[in-house]
Every structure is written in structure tokens, then in C-alpha cells.
Design a protein around this motif. Structure first.
Motif, short mmCIF file in Angstrom:
data_model
loop_
_atom_site.label_atom_id
_atom_site.label_comp_id
_atom_site.label_asym_id
_atom_site.label_seq_id
_atom_site.Cartn_x
_atom_site.Cartn_y
_atom_site.Cartn_z
N ASN A 102 7.14 48.25 -81.24
CA ASN A 102 8.27 49.32 -80.29
C ASN A 102 9.08 47.80 -79.76
N GLU A 103 10.11 47.76 -81.20
CA GLU A 103 11.17 47.05 -80.79
C GLU A 103 11.57 46.43 -79.44
N GLN A 104 11.53 47.26 -78.93
CA GLN A 104 12.32 46.70 -77.21
C GLN A 104 11.53 47.02 -76.24
N GLU A 105 10.44 47.63 -76.19
CA GLU A 105 9.73 48.44 -75.50
C GLU A 105 9.05 47.03 -74.18
N SER A 106 8.72 45.96 -74.32
CA SER A 106 8.35 45.16 -74.07
C SER A 106 9.17 43.89 -73.73
N VAL A 107 10.40 44.06 -74.04
CA VAL A 107 11.67 43.04 -73.62
C VAL A 107 11.84 43.55 -71.90
N VAL A 108 11.54 42.61 -71.48
CA VAL A 108 11.85 42.17 -69.30
C VAL A 108 12.67 41.27 -69.40
N LEU A 109 13.69 41.87 -69.18
CA LEU A 109 14.91 40.60 -68.93
C LEU A 109 14.59 40.03 -67.44
N LEU A 110 15.68 38.29 -67.49
CA LEU A 110 15.39 38.04 -66.20
C LEU A 110 16.71 36.85 -65.67
N PRO A 111 17.39 37.87 -65.10
CA PRO A 111 19.05 37.50 -64.98
C PRO A 111 18.51 36.28 -64.14
N GLU A 112 17.77 35.97 -63.82
CA GLU A 112 18.12 35.23 -62.31
C GLU A 112 17.56 33.69 -63.13
N LEU A 113 17.13 33.91 -64.70
CA LEU A 113 17.00 32.53 -64.96
C LEU A 113 18.56 32.65 -65.78
N ASP A 114 19.48 32.92 -65.94
CA ASP A 114 20.40 32.69 -66.62
C ASP A 114 21.22 31.61 -66.65
N ALA A 115 21.62 31.45 -65.69
CA ALA A 115 22.41 30.35 -65.14
C ALA A 115 21.64 29.16 -64.85
N LEU A 116 20.50 29.14 -65.36
CA LEU A 116 19.64 27.78 -65.54
C LEU A 116 20.13 26.87 -66.86
N VAL A 117 20.94 27.27 -67.66
CA VAL A 117 20.85 26.95 -68.90
C VAL A 117 22.51 27.04 -69.62
N PRO A 118 23.06 25.99 -69.42
CA PRO A 118 24.59 26.49 -68.81
C PRO A 118 25.64 26.55 -70.31
N ALA A 119 26.15 27.86 -69.92
CA ALA A 119 27.30 28.34 -70.68
C ALA A 119 27.49 27.67 -71.63
#
Length: 137
Positions: A120-137
Motif C-alpha cells: 500500500n503506497e501510503q499506509e505505513s508512513v508515519v510522520l515525525l514532525p518533532e524531527l523536521d527542525a533537526l535538519v536545516p531548511a
């Protein structure tokens, strides 16, 4: 696809795109949704210049990537503490459950074939918004 249908071979033309939870647009490919796949998903991804995904993981599914053109930076690990650059012609493996965040930091698009053990293309995707800021934009 009807679950009672007899399995058969399929050609999928990746001319239809969809937006994934990860914040990238994928071209439809081999999946449960398109051909009734039971154990694999494979699609085409082009990341435009300067674009990055959201930090995420695939719960119980492995990912294999073949970079067709360009290069993609990927940060991975529990705190995205590891970094790799995947170049055209290289393969990259992401184990199940490993947080990662891919990005195209170049001035040209990068394109990859992505295969996962989740049909399933998207079923097992878990977003981790708490990690986004760890990589500079």
C-alpha cells in the motif's frame, strides 16, 4: 482491484501523480491500489530542486531506492543524526522503522525508483514532525 480476481500481469504507466503524506509528489506505480500487489510497492519519485520531504518512517516495511538521475541528501536515524548523499546510479537501503528525511539541495531535479515491502503506497508512513527542525531548511 477485486480481491477475488485471478492474479495477472500488468503494465503501469507512471503518468498520474499523487501527493504523499511526506510532502512530495509521487508517480503512481506498482501497488495494491493499482495492480493488487500483495507484498511490494514501487513507484517513481522526482524531487524538484530545493525541495525536501517531511521527516517520516515506514513502520514495518523496508525501502530500496535506485537513483536514476541527480542526487538526494538523506538524513536518517532516531535524531536524523546520520547523513548520506545518494548519487545517480547508486542504490540506497532504508530498514523498516528508521526515521529519514530526503532532500534535493541541488539546482536540478533528482529522480529515483522507490520500492517498499508495503504493497500500500501510503499506509505505513508515519510522520515525525518533532524531527523536521533537526535538519536545516
Amino acid at each position: 482491484m477485486d480481491a477475488t480476481s485471478k492474479p495477472t500481469c500488468h503494465i503501469v504507466r507512471p503518468n498520474h501523480a499523487y501527493d504523499g503524506k511526506q510532502g512530495l509528489s509521487y508517480f503512481a506505480g506498482i501497488a495494491a491500489e493499482t495492480v493488487g500487489a500483495k507484498g511490494i510497492c514501487m513507484h517513481l519519485l522526482t524531487i524538484p530542486p530545493g525541495v525536501r520531504a517531511k521527516a517520516h518512517l515506514h513502520e514495518a516495511h523496508e525501502t530500496a531506492i535506485y537513483m536514476l538521475s541527480g542526487e538526494a541528501h538523506t538524513w536518517y536515524g532516531d535524531e536524523l543524526e546520520h547523513h548520506v548523499i545518494v548519487h545517480a546510479g547508486e542504490l540506497f537501503y532504508i530498514p523498516a522503522g528508521v526515521p529519514h528525511l530526503p532532500a534535493n539541495l541541488s539546482s536540478t531535479p533528482c529522480t529515483a525508483i522507490i520500492a517498499r515491502t508495503d504493497p500500500n503506497e501510503q499506509e505505513s508512513v508515519v510522520l515525525l514532525p518533532e524531527l523536521d527542525a533537526l535538519v536545516p531548511a
